[in-house]
Design a protein around this motif. Structure first.
Motif, mmCIF file in Angstrom:
data_model
loop_
_atom_site.group_PDB
_atom_site.id
_atom_site.type_symbol
_atom_site.label_atom_id
_atom_site.label_comp_id
_atom_site.label_asym_id
_atom_site.label_seq_id
_atom_site.Cartn_x
_atom_site.Cartn_y
_atom_site.Cartn_z
ATOM 1 N N ALA A 38 4.443 -9.365 -3.796
ATOM 2 C CA ALA A 38 3.800 -10.279 -2.850
ATOM 3 C C ALA A 38 4.356 -11.689 -3.004
ATOM 4 N N LEU A 39 4.463 -12.168 -4.244
ATOM 5 C CA LEU A 39 4.985 -13.515 -4.486
ATOM 6 C C LEU A 39 6.432 -13.636 -4.014
ATOM 7 N N PHE A 40 7.229 -12.599 -4.265
ATOM 8 C CA PHE A 40 8.630 -12.592 -3.844
ATOM 9 C C PHE A 40 8.725 -12.603 -2.318
ATOM 10 N N SER A 41 7.885 -11.826 -1.655
ATOM 11 C CA SER A 41 7.901 -11.752 -0.195
ATOM 12 C C SER A 41 7.469 -13.071 0.436
ATOM 13 N N TRP A 42 6.433 -13.687 -0.134
ATOM 14 C CA TRP A 42 5.990 -14.977 0.392
ATOM 15 C C TRP A 42 7.100 -16.021 0.264
ATOM 16 N N ALA B 188 9.556 -11.873 9.182
ATOM 17 C CA ALA B 188 10.160 -11.505 7.889
ATOM 18 C C ALA B 188 9.089 -11.013 6.928
ATOM 19 N N GLY B 189 7.946 -11.703 6.885
ATOM 20 C CA GLY B 189 6.850 -11.266 6.027
ATOM 21 C C GLY B 189 6.325 -9.902 6.418
ATOM 22 N N ALA B 190 6.235 -9.670 7.738
ATOM 23 C CA ALA B 190 5.735 -8.377 8.219
ATOM 24 C C ALA B 190 6.694 -7.245 7.851
ATOM 25 N N ARG C 227 -1.996 0.177 2.246
ATOM 26 C CA ARG C 227 -2.322 -0.660 3.396
ATOM 27 C C ARG C 227 -2.777 -2.050 2.970
ATOM 28 N N TRP C 228 -3.588 -2.121 1.879
ATOM 29 C CA TRP C 228 -4.099 -3.418 1.446
ATOM 30 C C TRP C 228 -2.981 -4.313 0.939
ATOM 31 N N ARG C 229 -1.948 -3.729 0.315
ATOM 32 C CA ARG C 229 -0.824 -4.541 -0.146
ATOM 33 C C ARG C 229 0.012 -5.033 1.035
ATOM 34 N N ARG C 230 0.181 -4.186 2.026
ATOM 35 C CA ARG C 230 0.907 -4.611 3.226
ATOM 36 C C ARG C 230 0.224 -5.808 3.864
ATOM 37 N N LEU C 231 -1.111 -5.759 3.917
ATOM 38 C CA LEU C 231 -1.873 -6.844 4.532
ATOM 39 C C LEU C 231 -1.700 -8.140 3.743
ATOM 40 N N ILE C 232 -1.762 -8.048 2.421
ATOM 41 C CA ILE C 232 -1.609 -9.239 1.588
ATOM 42 C C ILE C 232 -0.230 -9.854 1.772
ATOM 43 N N VAL C 233 0.815 -9.020 1.777
ATOM 44 C CA VAL C 233 2.177 -9.519 1.932
ATOM 45 C C VAL C 233 2.369 -10.149 3.315
ATOM 46 N N ALA C 234 1.882 -9.487 4.352
ATOM 47 C CA ALA C 234 2.090 -9.969 5.718
ATOM 48 C C ALA C 234 1.357 -11.275 5.996
ATOM 49 N N LEU C 235 0.177 -11.444 5.397
ATOM 50 C CA LEU C 235 -0.640 -12.631 5.691
ATOM 51 C C LEU C 235 -0.300 -13.822 4.797
ATOM 52 N N GLY C 236 0.525 -13.613 3.771
ATOM 53 C CA GLY C 236 0.815 -14.683 2.830
ATOM 54 C C GLY C 236 1.377 -15.933 3.487
#
Length: 257
Positions: free
Chosen positions: A10-14, A41-43, A52-61
């Motif tokens: 998540a941190l890397f994606s943000w 890019a985040g999505a 699913r919950w990790r996808r949401l966290i990464v996408a909304l960061g």
């Protein structure tokens, strides 16, 4: 991405999403185009996560970070201020629990049919292993009004909140569900992850087998084990009920005798 230990993906994606935003702006792209590009890019990075919950966290960061920046009026903020969300994440979801379930509450009414399959006497003890904010304990109290309820939660932030929310309902302890002895309990309730269920089953069999007990799991089954009951719920949820030891184990032991 999947080779990194959560929440590092998540941190890397943000960081990558912010890099895309900064790069587009530096290249002269309009703010709206840079925003859409970074969000896209985040999505896309979110799709690399299985849950699913990790996808949401990464996408909304990125969008939430940008919203926080805009809410501050664009004022220059000290660099350390961006460490506060990470500190809150560490309190809410400590490193030791990254392999366990995130914070998802037990839906209201999810355990309504449980007593029809797993009957308990008033002197029974029930453990909610990884109780989060205590929603599972409240549902257990609704369906088993007379039993002794205990919840255990590792998070230093969630444990006292659950204790406050469940005052008069259950005893909530701050501790490690994996180190805790499950022997005193007639039922253990979990809302974990698929990856955690083999460990849950192994611990239940090792510590609850002699007295015979119930293992109840919300949403995730124990691979290779036949449940005594499965209750489908709304929104894709479901309750899996197991007996420890399993009925087939008892039959096999009787045949050997």
């Amino acid at each position: 991405m999947t080779v990194l230990v959560w929440p590092l993906p998540a941190l890397f994606s943000w960081a990558l999403a912010w890099a895309v935003f900064a790069g587009l702006r530096a290249a002269g792209a309009p703010a709206l185009l840079a925003l859409l590009g970074a969000s896209a890019a985040g999505a896309l990075l979110a799709l690399l996560q299985r849950e699913r919950w990790r996808r949401l966290i990464v996408a909304l960061g990125f969008p939430l970070g940008l919203l926080a920046l805009l809410a501050s009026g664009g004022a220059a903020l000290p660099a350390w201020i961006w460490l506060l969300p990470l500190a809150l994440l560490a309190l809410l979801y400590p490193r030791r629990t990254w392999g366990d379930a995130p914070l998802f509450p037990t839906p209201p009414g999810a355990l309504a049919e449980l007593p029809a399959v797993a009957a308990l006497t008033p002197d029974s003890s029930v453990l909610d292993a990884g109780c989060g904010l205590g929603d599972g304990l409240k549902e257990l109290r609704r369906v088993y009004p007379g039993v002794r309820l205990v919840g255990i939660e590792w998070s230093r932030l969630l444990a006292p909140l659950a204790r406050w929310r469940c005052r008069g309902v259950a005893e909530v302890r701050r501790g490690d569900m994996w180190a805790m002895d499950w022997r005193p309990y007639e039922m253990v309730y979990v809302f974990q992850r698929p990856e955690s269920m083999p460990r849950v089953w192994a611990k239940a069999c090792a510590e609850m087998r002699e007295k015979g007990a119930w293992l109840v799991s919300l949403d995730f089954e124990v691979a290779g084990q036949i449940p005594l009951a499965h209750f489908p719920l709304a929104d894709g949820h479901g309750v899996w009920v197991y007996r420890v030891p399993q009925v087939q184990d008892i039959v096999q032991s009787a045949d050997k005798g």
